[in-house]
Design an enzyme around this catalytic site. Structure first.
Site, PDB file in Angstrom:
ATOM      1  N   ASP A 118      29.751  49.367  39.788  1.00 30.78           N
ATOM      2  CA  ASP A 118      29.979  48.017  40.302  1.00 30.78           C
ATOM      3  C   ASP A 118      30.559  48.171  41.705  1.00 30.78           C
ATOM      4  O   ASP A 118      31.674  48.663  41.875  1.00 30.78           O
ATOM      5  CB  ASP A 118      30.974  47.305  39.369  1.00 30.78           C
ATOM      6  CG  ASP A 118      31.433  45.943  39.890  1.00 30.78           C
ATOM      7  OD1 ASP A 118      31.015  45.532  40.997  1.00 30.78           O
ATOM      8  OD2 ASP A 118      32.224  45.285  39.185  1.00 30.78           O
ATOM      9  N   TRP A 161      38.571  44.816  36.730  1.00 33.69           N
ATOM     10  CA  TRP A 161      37.118  44.598  36.619  1.00 33.69           C
ATOM     11  C   TRP A 161      36.474  45.683  35.760  1.00 33.69           C
ATOM     12  O   TRP A 161      35.562  45.413  34.982  1.00 33.69           O
ATOM     13  CB  TRP A 161      36.475  44.519  37.993  1.00 33.69           C
ATOM     14  CG  TRP A 161      36.927  43.308  38.755  1.00 33.69           C
ATOM     15  CD1 TRP A 161      37.610  43.286  39.938  1.00 33.69           C
ATOM     16  CD2 TRP A 161      36.734  41.923  38.390  1.00 33.69           C
ATOM     17  NE1 TRP A 161      37.868  41.988  40.324  1.00 33.69           N
ATOM     18  CE2 TRP A 161      37.342  41.140  39.393  1.00 33.69           C
ATOM     19  CE3 TRP A 161      36.128  41.287  37.310  1.00 33.69           C
ATOM     20  CZ2 TRP A 161      37.353  39.740  39.350  1.00 33.69           C
ATOM     21  CZ3 TRP A 161      36.132  39.890  37.262  1.00 33.69           C
ATOM     22  CH2 TRP A 161      36.743  39.143  38.271  1.00 33.69           C
ATOM     23  N   LYS A 170      31.782  38.812  47.764  1.00 33.68           N
ATOM     24  CA  LYS A 170      32.885  39.538  48.386  1.00 33.68           C
ATOM     25  C   LYS A 170      32.503  39.900  49.818  1.00 33.68           C
ATOM     26  O   LYS A 170      33.153  39.500  50.754  1.00 33.68           O
ATOM     27  CB  LYS A 170      33.228  40.798  47.585  1.00 33.68           C
ATOM     28  CG  LYS A 170      33.469  40.543  46.093  1.00 33.68           C
ATOM     29  CD  LYS A 170      34.738  39.734  45.859  1.00 33.68           C
ATOM     30  CE  LYS A 170      34.803  39.087  44.484  1.00 33.68           C
ATOM     31  NZ  LYS A 170      34.971  39.973  43.371  1.00 33.68           N
TER      32      LYS A 170
HETATM   33  C1  LIG Z   1      34.881  39.764  41.930  1.00 35.43           C
HETATM   34  C2  LIG Z   1      34.450  40.950  41.185  1.00 35.43           C
HETATM   35  C3  LIG Z   1      33.727  40.836  39.983  1.00 35.43           C
HETATM   36  C4  LIG Z   1      33.391  39.523  39.350  1.00 35.43           C
HETATM   37  O1  LIG Z   1      32.402  38.884  40.084  1.00 35.43           O
HETATM   38  P1  LIG Z   1      31.728  37.537  39.559  1.00 35.43           P
HETATM   39  O2  LIG Z   1      30.558  37.431  40.480  1.00 35.43           O
HETATM   40  O3  LIG Z   1      32.723  36.453  39.728  1.00 35.43           O
HETATM   41  O4  LIG Z   1      31.326  37.729  38.164  1.00 35.43           O
HETATM   42  C5  LIG Z   1      33.330  41.995  39.365  1.00 35.43           C
HETATM   43  N1  LIG Z   1      33.631  43.199  39.873  1.00 35.43           N
HETATM   44  C6  LIG Z   1      34.323  43.333  41.008  1.00 35.43           C
HETATM   45  C7  LIG Z   1      34.619  44.701  41.539  1.00 35.43           C
HETATM   46  C8  LIG Z   1      34.753  42.222  41.706  1.00 35.43           C
HETATM   47  O5  LIG Z   1      35.451  42.362  42.845  1.00 35.43           O
END
Ligand SMILES: *Cc1c(COP(=O)(O)O)cnc(C)c1O
Length: 360
Positions: free
Chosen positions: A171, A101, A195
């Site tokens: 993030d 990511w 998540k």
């Molecule tokens: C799942 C995830 C993403 C991507 O998320 P989307 O909402 O599908 O764009 C980005 N960063 C992390 C750390 C993730 O676990």
């Protein structure tokens, strides 16, 4: 009705109380004769929902008044683009690459600005967090970027990097609301909610007010400009009303269950059940550096692909679902987010012990 223990990395398990509450409100939300999915995002009813959700996440994360909370679409991935566009002053940023990511965010930023990878753990398949105490932060960096909890590899920063005065962007998708954070340490902190918080299709960005300006990269799409969204209180266009509503219910659930200090203690307890077993097992083993272990995503392997596949299949039969590791790394991964009860982790460990007896 029978529910499984769902170890999916995302979309993922939600608290049963929240699902029940949403089911009860489905036909007639608070006497208005319709569901939340059917109401105008400009209605008084929805205004209450989004305002209450914002107030509750502010309370949970102790978000200072000089930070905005934006409810946006496009998922975490769209913030990979929005971050460089909105923060571009010198057109330079530093990225710490601790997994896929972070790498995707870095690659996306590279399309628009000069993105530098100033540290990486790719040399050991992202199984650790690099030492970030004295990094070669660029003098002209607009920001330093991290992915705080690495969903696929199962590592987490235990201390934030020393950004040498630069803005930190993080993030937190897979550790969102799993423990308290000090928001003042970040310029921008954002997470896709699917998540650990709610249904897919919503990303919540918490942004220091002075970083929300009109001075963005030339031709930044209107929708990606944080100022557009901030000026409209996240209602520039129709937002993901449903996800905002469910997240609001999850915030209430977190508050009713003692808030984030309590949640952190519970998460530590749950993760210890699984990690202690992995450390004592002769068949299963964890794949990351102990000091960098995530409380949320726990990857493990047997070292034998056939046994891994057998384990995932048998676990499913026992009501333990979605234990297959990410397609890029194989093995297994148990995501044990806030809504996973301790009993679920205990059942998993019992099942692993039993599998070990039969297969070693
Ligand atoms: C799942 C995830 C993403 C991507 O998320 P989307 O909402 O599908 O764009 C980005 N960063 C992390 C750390 C993730 O676990």
């Amino acid at each position: 009705m029978s529910r499984v223990y769902n170890f999916s990395a995302g979309p993922a398990v939600l608290p049963e109380e929240v699902l029940k509450s949403a089911a009860e409100d489905m036909m007639d939300y608070k006497g208005c004769g319709m569901s939340v999915m059917e109401m105008s995002h400009r209605s008084k009813m929805f205004d209450d929902i989004i305002k209450t959700a914002e107030a509750d996440i502010r309370e949970l994360y102790n978000i200072p008044d000089n930070y905005k909370v934006l409810f946006l679409q496009g998922g975490a991935s769209q913030q990979f683009t929005a971050v460089p566009m909105n923060l571009c002053k010198n057109g330079v940023a530093d990225y710490i690459i601790t997994g896929q990511w972070a790498k995707k965010a870095y690659q996306e930023a590279s399309r628009y600005i000069k993105a530098n990878a100033i540290a990486s753990s790719e040399d050991k398949t992202f199984s650790y967090i690099p030492d970030c105490s004295d990094l070669p932060v660029s003098d002209d960096a607009d920001y330093v970027y991290i992915c705080e909890n690495n969903t696929i590899y199962g590592t987490k920063y235990k201390t934030l990097p020393n950004t040498k005065g630069k803005i930190l962007v993080s993030d937190v998708s897979s550790c969102f609301l799993s423990e308290p954070i000090d928001v003042t340490k970040y310029g921008v902190v954002y997470g896709g909610v699917q998540k650990n918080v709610g249904p897919a299709g919503l990303v919540i960005s918490i942004i220091r007010e002075d970083l929300i300006t009109d001075e963005v990269m030339d031709k930044t799409p209107t929708m990606l400009k944080w100022k557009t969204q901030a000026d409209a209180d996240s209602l520039y266009n129709t937002p993901n009303c449903w996800s905002i509503y469910i997240c609001g219910l999850v915030f209430k659930w977190l508050k009713a269950n003692g808030g984030l200090e309590k949640m952190k203690a519970l998460n530590e307890e749950k993760a210890a059940v699984l990690y202690d077993f992995l450390d004592s097992s002769n068949l299963f083993k964890g794949t990351v550096a102990k000091e960098d272990r995530s409380l949320m995503n726990v990857p493990f392997i047997t070292g034998d692909k056939d046994k891994d596949a057998l384990f995932v299949a048998e676990a499913k039969k026992a009501g333990l679902e979605n234990l297959k590791g990410h397609r890029s790394v194989g093995g297994m991964r148990a995501s044990i987010y806030n809504a996973m009860p301790k009993a679920g982790v205990e059942k998993l460990v019992e099942f692993m012990a039993d599998f070990e007896k039969k297969n070693s």
